[in-house]
Design a protein around this motif. Structure first.
Motif, PDB file in Angstrom:
ATOM      1  N   ASP A  54       0.740  -1.194   0.041  1.00 58.29           N
ATOM      2  CA  ASP A  54       0.115  -0.003  -0.091  1.00 58.29           C
ATOM      3  C   ASP A  54       1.032   1.123   0.077  1.00 58.29           C
ATOM      4  N   VAL A  55       0.873   2.179  -1.058  1.00 59.32           N
ATOM      5  CA  VAL A  55       1.891   2.932  -1.333  1.00 59.32           C
ATOM      6  C   VAL A  55       1.106   4.603  -1.414  1.00 59.32           C
ATOM      7  N   GLY A  56       1.627   5.315  -0.344  1.00 55.59           N
ATOM      8  CA  GLY A  56       0.916   6.688  -0.469  1.00 55.59           C
ATOM      9  C   GLY A  56       2.012   7.785  -1.503  1.00 55.59           C
ATOM     10  N   VAL A  57       1.115   8.401  -2.287  1.00 61.91           N
ATOM     11  CA  VAL A  57       2.069   9.429  -3.222  1.00 61.91           C
ATOM     12  C   VAL A  57       1.454  10.864  -2.964  1.00 61.91           C
ATOM     13  N   TYR A  58       2.340  11.665  -2.851  1.00 61.31           N
ATOM     14  CA  TYR A  58       2.063  12.916  -2.820  1.00 61.31           C
ATOM     15  C   TYR A  58       2.102  13.450  -4.189  1.00 61.31           C
ATOM     16  N   SER A  59       1.137  14.190  -4.624  1.00 64.33           N
ATOM     17  CA  SER A  59       1.125  14.749  -6.148  1.00 64.33           C
ATOM     18  C   SER A  59       1.072  16.590  -5.957  1.00 64.33           C
ATOM     19  N   ALA A  60       2.086  16.968  -6.486  1.00 64.07           N
ATOM     20  CA  ALA A  60       2.257  18.347  -6.475  1.00 64.07           C
ATOM     21  C   ALA A  60       1.196  19.118  -7.162  1.00 64.07           C
TER      22      ALA A  60
END
Length: 344
Positions: A54-60
């Motif tokens: 399970d991966v969290g990604v911050y999108s600019a």
């Protein structure tokens, strides 16, 4: 795109960060958590099972964090291509690739990273021209074609070869994403989608999908008379995808093998949905898909079409579609650029 990769042959040690998101503790053989130039980055990794993360990604671009499921390649210490699987109109909140199919079992021996983004309900996974009062900022095309691929490649040993497939709403999006970023995807798969978006029927379908999630399609492409509708219509511009492996499938709406108690895994409510709603929905996508086939023939753009004799708008059939289309994807993902062009 980055070609760097690290092995992940030992279990991830998991800790909980200050924001409550499970993140991987420092580990020299765990996946990297790289950042892109615009500040987009992996914000956390949680081990779900031996291969599933399970991966969290911050999108600019969207100024928010989104969630992915990543299924690691069979041999994480070797470079692997990436297959992106997009959920439908609800963004994966009510049925998704991981829950609805045998994804983990099917890919257990395959050298490919599988990435499933969550979120984007009613968004068509495109960049909206204005923030929506309900759905907020939608910059999915930027996330999926510019921010995410280099991060995934760097973190999980990507080879730089990509494919993308999607169901229902996302069956349109895969064409749009490939148009937005030529050459990024070697193959696309559209399962039970309506690709045409700018004619009256197409606009009605798009508006209904967006409205179902309480959004306003005017914030996406403007009013129906706006040229943006035609600019984002793959039916009109599919010639741009010449050289891309294209796989398109649909049922007819007639009840088939998965439209039974067993096919619905004993879930009577799900079976009722398949019969009452999934059947008419699939009859519409069947019509859309025949139109697309005629268009591709007219332009002499090669593609594989799988018209199933039966089947509703439901996961059992999309699992079958994934199984049938995978050999085409695999060939595209592992071929050289010259072989890819020749094959199409």
């Amino acid at each position: 795109m980055s070609r760097g990769f690290l092995a992940a042959t030992t279990a991830l040690a998991v800790t909980v960060g200050a924001d409550g998101v499970a993140v991987a503790a420092p580990d020299p053989v765990a996946p990297k958590q790289p950042s892109a130039e615009d500040g987009s980055h992996i914000s956390g990794i949680r081990k779900v099972s031996d291969r599933v993360l399970d991966v969290g990604v911050y999108s600019a671009a969207m100024a928010t964090r989104t969630r992915l499921t990543v299924l690691r390649a069979a041999h994480p210490d070797r470079p692997a291509p990436t297959l992106y699987l997009l959920n439908g109109a609800n963004g994966g909140s009510d049925g998704n690739w991981l829950e609805g199919t045998d994804l983990v079992k099917f890919f257990r021996d395959k050298q490919v990273n599988v990435v499933i983004p969550f979120g984007g309900a009613g968004s068509y996974f495109t960049d909206w021209r204005a923030d929506d009062p309900v759905l907020g900022r939608q910059r999915w095309s930027t996330l999926l074609t510019r921010e995410l691929p280099p991060i995934i490649d760097a973190a999980f040993g990507g080879s730089g070869a990509n494919a993308v497939a999607g169901i229902s709403m996302a069956g349109t999006s895969v064409f749009q994403l490939a148009m937005d970023s030529p050459g990024l995807y070697r193959a696309i798969g559209s399962y039970s989608g309506c690709v045409r978006t700018s004619n009256p029927m197409g606009q009605a379908i798009v508006q209904a999908v967006v409205a179902q999630e309480h959004g306003n399609a005017v914030n996406m492409w403007g009013p129906p008379s706006d040229p943006a509708w035609a600019a984002n219509d793959p039916y009109l511009h599919v010639n741009r995808l010449r050289g891309t492996t294209i796989y398109v499938s649909t049922g007819t709406g007639l009840l088939g093998s998965h439209d039974s108690v067993d096919g619905a895994h004993g879930n009577g409510v799900l079976l009722m949905y398949q019969v009452l709603f999934g059947a008419p929905l699939e009859s519409v996508t069947n019509m859309c898909t025949h139109q697309l086939q005629d268009r591709l023939r007219e332009l002499k753009v090669p593609a594989t079409f799988d018209f199933r004799a039966t089947g509703t708008h439901s996961w059992g059939y999309w699992q079958d579609d994934l199984h049938r289309s995978w050999p085409r994807f695999e060939a595209a993902l592992t071929s050289s650029g010259a072989e890819q062009t020749s094959a199409n």
